[in-house]
Structure formats: C-alpha cells, structure tokens
Design a protein around this motif. Sequence first.
Motif, PDB file in Angstrom:
ATOM      1  N   ALA A   1       0.824  -1.212   0.000  1.00 43.86           N
ATOM      2  CA  ALA A   1       0.000   0.000   0.000  1.00 43.86           C
ATOM      3  C   ALA A   1       0.855   1.257   0.000  1.00 43.86           C
ATOM      4  O   ALA A   1       0.592   2.212  -0.740  1.00 43.86           O
ATOM      5  CB  ALA A   1      -0.929  -0.008   1.213  1.00 43.86           C
TER       6      ALA A   1
ATOM      7  N   ALA B   1      -4.378  -4.612   1.410  1.00 41.38           N
ATOM      8  CA  ALA B   1      -4.067  -3.538   0.471  1.00 41.38           C
ATOM      9  C   ALA B   1      -4.872  -3.817  -0.792  1.00 41.38           C
ATOM     10  O   ALA B   1      -4.718  -4.864  -1.415  1.00 41.38           O
ATOM     11  CB  ALA B   1      -2.580  -3.494   0.148  1.00 41.38           C
TER      12      ALA B   1
ATOM     13  N   LEU C   1      -5.935   1.031   1.955  1.00 45.10           N
ATOM     14  CA  LEU C   1      -5.500   0.151   3.034  1.00 45.10           C
ATOM     15  C   LEU C   1      -6.673  -0.023   3.987  1.00 45.10           C
ATOM     16  O   LEU C   1      -7.165   0.945   4.562  1.00 45.10           O
ATOM     17  CB  LEU C   1      -4.307   0.764   3.771  1.00 45.10           C
ATOM     18  CG  LEU C   1      -3.690  -0.080   4.883  1.00 45.10           C
ATOM     19  CD1 LEU C   1      -3.066  -1.357   4.313  1.00 45.10           C
ATOM     20  CD2 LEU C   1      -2.640   0.724   5.651  1.00 45.10           C
TER      21      LEU C   1
END
Length: 377
Positions: free
Chosen positions: A115, A143, A127
Amino acid sequence: MLDLADELNRWIEEGRDFAVATVVAVSGSAPRGPGAALAVDADGTVIGSVSGGCAEGAVYDLCAQALKDGEAVRERFGYSDEDAFAVGLTCGGVLDILVTPVPADGPDRKVLQEALSAATRGEAVALARVVQGPARLLGQALAVRQDGSYEGELGGHPDLDRAVAEETRSLLNAGRTGTFDIARDGSHCEPDLTLLVESRVPPPRMLVFGAIDFAAALVRVGKFLGYHVTVCDARPVFATRVRFPEADDIVVDWPHRYLRRTETDDRTVVCVLTHDAKFDVPLLEGALRLPAAYIGAMGSRRTHADRDRRLRDRGLTEAELTRLHSPIGLDLGGAAPQSLGYTPLETGLAFLPMTGALMITSALATSVLLPRIGPSR
C-alpha cells in the motif's frame, strides 16, 4: 497511515522496526480526522501527528510500548474537565487511536509495503485495517487496488477478505477514507468487526480548454484546491509555459482531439473557455458523453442557446445536455480575470479531501468570492 507514505515506505526499505498510531474514530471537535497517523521507530524518531499536539506525548509512549510487546492496542483520548491540559484534547473532542507494531519480520509488513509503495508512486490504493473486534484481529490489513485485486488476509472466514476488498474498492473509487462494519463471515448480519479504509488516489483532474486570461485565473485557483490542471489550446502562441506557469500540463492540440486521447473520471472538472463554436461544439459533444463531475462552458446566454441547438443537431440527448453548465460561474458582478471564479470548483470540491483551512463549504467558497465568467445576455 497513507498520509505518511513516503517516509514509512523508506523506513520499510531500510528495514526499520516501527509502530504506527492511527486515528480511527473522531467524536466532536478534533484537530485531525480518521487516517491521520504518527509513527515512531525503534530509535525514537517520530513522524506525523494525530492530535495537533494535545495527546502526542501519550501516543508516543503507546508506540514505544507496542514496539516492546508486539501487541496492537486501541486507546481513547478525550477532554478532561479537571485539567484541560492533561493528556486529552483541549478542543473537547474524542479521538480513538489504534497503535500497531510493524516489526521487520512482521506478517503484515508486506501488505503495508504494497500500500505504501503504491501511494508513493502516485497510484490509486486503499488500506483496510481491522480497528475494532477481537484482539487477535486488531491491525490486520488488506491492500486493495482499483481493479479489486488485493494483498493480505484478515485471518477470518474465507469470504471475509473478498467482502472487505469489495467494500474497500467502493470507497477507493470514490477517493474516500471511512469505516464500515462487517461480520467475521463476510456478511452484514450481526457485524462484529469495524474496518478503517484509507484511500489514496491521484489528484482529481481539471481540464481547461482555451488559453485565455480567465484560464490563467482558474489554473491558480485549481492548483490551490489540489487539482491536477491541464490547459489545452490549438494555438501554440497562447498555450505556453510563460502564460501558465502553474499548470501541470500544457497541451497544444485541438481540444476535442486531446479529450479523445486523455482520461476522465467521476472527479474530473471540464472547463470550456474557448467560446468559439468550431472548438466548443465538437469538444462538448465528446465531453458530455464521458464521466465527469462538472462540465461548464463560457459564453453568453445567446451563445449557449446557439451551442445547445448545434449539439442537439449532432444527436445529443436531453439527459446529456442537462450535464452542461453555461454560462459558467456565478453572476456577482466581477470583471477582472483575477476576481473571477467558477462553479466547477463548487462541484469539484466535493471530491477533494478537505481538512483544516480547506474545510469550508464549496458553496461558500464560490458564491461569496467568485462571480460568473462571461456576459449574462
């Protein structure tokens, strides 16, 4: 956490152990909203802020403790009636903070790096982390990319990850940070988990067609509000860096041709300032059939009526034509380009993250300060 993407991504690449404190809920008046973060590494280096100073010392201690014991913890900080300068918020609000350790060998480190590195590259990413639920799940993360693919697992029912990724993608596509509740089996019946989704998307685009003085004023305002601004004009003598030093991109091309080869989405603002039928009509014919938050065109009401007739002759429907705002702006009597602003900002502001000084209503920003471009007749 994603607001610290550059620094945290560097810490991960350097192999540092660190802990991150993230605002996961806010009640009442508070200086930072959900997603605001503070991080502390094993050497005591601090980056970020969660409260503007009110609770930073206590949060630092929580991060240091999380690094030692390896456990995620959620704490609440609020106002103290007995001592407004004790640990808490002098503004009277309440912050819920989640503190998660991120050791070099931690299981979630790869997910966080996915992320953080995507955010650093300017890519759209979200996220999603468990911020309320069983202690063993606190801080577990996914993510999620814009296409719905994801990294990580939450450690629950097999359907949980897929359901969370789908919910997260919806927030990501809207460019929003927020929370949602879900059950551990991935359903919405009797939810027992709360997840915080932090979204990071590229800046929304503002496409300004027509390299005129009014465009220069709009470029400055658009940049201030966080847009990625492109100026396009078919005349190379006008579409220059000297005339538009603050624009991100300057394109010399016929407007309708450039619009065909560029990308727009539901956050894009399209401003047509050419007020010349040979430019306006083919450009608007394409623009009104593309996703955009706002499409506005400069010109008098007489010009707009002629433009409307030409667009109908080209087969545009009533529903498509209702998307066109013209004359552009609000009629408050301004004359100089520097004094003029635009209704596109009123609509487009709704798609921008607004915090601190920018947390004003778009209507106030435009209707009080910004008059209309072009004559009213």
